[in-house]
Design an enzyme around this catalytic site. Structure first.
Site, mmCIF file in Angstrom:
data_model
loop_
_atom_site.group_PDB
_atom_site.id
_atom_site.type_symbol
_atom_site.label_atom_id
_atom_site.label_comp_id
_atom_site.label_asym_id
_atom_site.label_seq_id
_atom_site.Cartn_x
_atom_site.Cartn_y
_atom_site.Cartn_z
ATOM 1 C CD GLU A 157 -2.890 -0.919 2.477
ATOM 2 O OE1 GLU A 157 -2.579 -0.163 3.422
ATOM 3 O OE2 GLU A 157 -3.928 -1.602 2.477
ATOM 4 C CD GLU A 251 -4.197 -5.683 3.757
ATOM 5 O OE1 GLU A 251 -3.005 -5.930 3.522
ATOM 6 O OE2 GLU A 251 -4.577 -4.682 4.390
HETATM 7 C C1 IDC Z 1 -2.826 -3.758 10.673
HETATM 8 C C2 IDC Z 1 -3.027 -4.910 11.644
HETATM 9 C C3 IDC Z 1 -2.712 -4.444 13.037
HETATM 10 C C4 IDC Z 1 -1.311 -3.887 13.050
HETATM 11 C C5 IDC Z 1 -1.136 -2.795 11.988
HETATM 12 C C6 IDC Z 1 0.300 -2.317 11.854
HETATM 13 O O1 IDC Z 1 -4.363 -5.378 11.536
HETATM 14 O O2 IDC Z 1 -2.808 -5.524 13.954
HETATM 15 O O3 IDC Z 1 -1.038 -3.330 14.330
HETATM 16 O O4 IDC Z 1 -1.512 -3.301 10.725
HETATM 17 O O5 IDC Z 1 1.110 -3.376 11.464
HETATM 18 C C7 IDC Z 1 -3.915 -2.152 5.997
HETATM 19 C C8 IDC Z 1 -2.573 -2.772 6.027
HETATM 20 C C9 IDC Z 1 -2.469 -3.791 7.145
HETATM 21 C C10 IDC Z 1 -3.221 -3.318 8.362
HETATM 22 C C11 IDC Z 1 -4.704 -3.258 8.016
HETATM 23 C C12 IDC Z 1 -5.617 -2.868 9.181
HETATM 24 O O6 IDC Z 1 -2.186 -3.338 4.800
HETATM 25 O O7 IDC Z 1 -1.118 -3.967 7.442
HETATM 26 O O8 IDC Z 1 -3.041 -4.276 9.382
HETATM 27 N N1 IDC Z 1 -4.868 -2.309 6.926
HETATM 28 O O9 IDC Z 1 -5.257 -1.610 9.669
HETATM 29 N N2 IDC Z 1 -4.367 -1.317 5.074
HETATM 30 C C13 IDC Z 1 -5.596 -0.892 5.433
HETATM 31 C C14 IDC Z 1 -5.939 -1.525 6.613
#
Ligand code: IDC
Length: 327
Positions: A157, A251
């Site tokens: 992303e 995702e």
């Molecule tokens: C989130 C995880 C969370 C973690 C965070 C940082 O769910 O537990 O603390 O990342 O690592 C994304 C990202 C994905 C995110 C997810 C939800 O690709 O890494 O995971 N998210 O926030 N993009 C939009 C949402």
């Protein structure tokens, strides 16, 4: 040479039916030129939750839930107290690659597809760590050359500097990165599908549709979290599809963009409809028991395999119920 099983328990596997995939127009096609749609599960950060990558668990997802793809999130930068691939020394880098290799081998033995995800996140511009990315993709491409079930996602992303609320990464900057990494991978492996992230946390597929890359077998990432990203993001998807852009939802979550909060049932259903109507493949975030809505396993469940329905969170149950339609 191909290392992926085409038969298992006396039946053709998913790979046995579809073989090596390719992209034509907006569609993902199998080796018989038929449209194929993949549904599956993404790991959380593999540095934190490697134990969920195990054969017994994956076999259950395939046999019971109808999963035909797994995604491995290799965090490139720092997150959740872990330095990520870029901050690791060479031994640790090798170890991290081994975790991916393990996952790929399991998917190959089950005859399903899998995706290696270079998970840029707080390192929001893929060009920031491009030297490490080159090192990673060179090594991974060499090591996975004979696995025809693998898809590469080269930058999760592209986003922006959240500390200063500025420096949003443009599509041109993503292309600069892709124009280095794609040829590097293609030099080693001509065949694998490569998926490219899009601006603003992989929502702006419209920008990619206006100026797509010129390589074959490339797709573009669309991510959504149903309680945050609604009709306006679906409109971007429709715009891109009208321009024949091949999209892969590598995702998504049913909750908000933090990965937590309530499940938005109505918006999730609207998203599923758009994706299904257009044969778009999708992968749910995330395979862990972390205490957040997007985790598929309940926080009090310590198992990493042999799940019963009650071990799954609401997101987990909803996804499993949904994927079974495609078995
Ligand atoms: C989130 C995880 C969370 C973690 C965070 C940082 O769910 O537990 O603390 O990342 O690592 C994304 C990202 C994905 C995110 C997810 C939800 O690709 O890494 O995971 N998210 O926030 N993009 C939009 C949402």
């Amino acid at each position: 040479m191909n290392f992926v099983c085409t038969e298992r328990n006396g039946e053709l596997t998913c790979f046995g039916k579809h073989g090596r995939l390719h992209v034509e127009g907006k569609n993902l096609l199998d080796e018989n030129d038929k449209i194929v749609v993949l549904h599956g599960i993404s790991t959380h950060n593999i540095l934190i939750y490697p134990e969920y990558i195990n054969e017994e668990a994956f076999a259950q997802y395939v046999d019971e839930y109808g999963v035909n793809i797994m995604r491995f999130a290799m965090y490139s930068g720092e997150a959740d107290g872990e330095v990520g691939y870029s901050g690791s020394d060479d031994d640790r880098k090798r170890e991290l690659e081994e975790i991916i290799l393990d996952g790929v081998r399991i998917c190959a033995s089950l005859g399903i597809y899998c995706m290696v995800d270079w998970h840029i996140l707080f390192d929001y511009n893929p060009n920031m760590n491009i030297e490490t990315a080159k090192k990673f993709w060179r090594s991974i491409s060499l090591r996975l050359r004979n696995y025809d079930n693998v898809i590469y996602e080269i930058c999760n992303e592209p986003n922006m500097n959240l500390k200063t609320n500025s420096d949003a990464v443009s599509w041109e900057q993503v292309c600069d990165y892709a124009n280095v990494i794609i040829p590097l991978i293609r030099d080693i492996d001509e065949t694998k599908i490569i998926i490219v992230g899009t601006p603003i946390w992989s929502q702006n597929v419209d920008e990619a549709a206006d100026a797509p890359l010129s390589y074959e077998n490339v797709m573009y990432t669309l991510h959504f979290y149903a309680d945050s990203h609604k009709e306006e993001v679906r409109d971007k998807a429709r715009y891109a599809l009208n321009k024949d852009l091949p999209i892969f939802v590598t995702e998504f979550g049913m909750c908000n963009a933090s990965g937590d909060g309530d499940i938005n049932e109505e918006e999730t259903t609207a998203w599923f409809k758009l994706l299904d109507d257009n044969n778009i493949s999708y992968i749910i975030w995330n395979l862990s028991n972390k205490n957040e809505t997007s985790s598929l396993i309940k926080p009090d469940c310590e198992k990493v395999q042999g799940f019963v329905l009650d071990d799954l969170s609401d997101s987990g149950k909803r996804m499993v119920e949904y994927m079974k339609n495609f078995k």
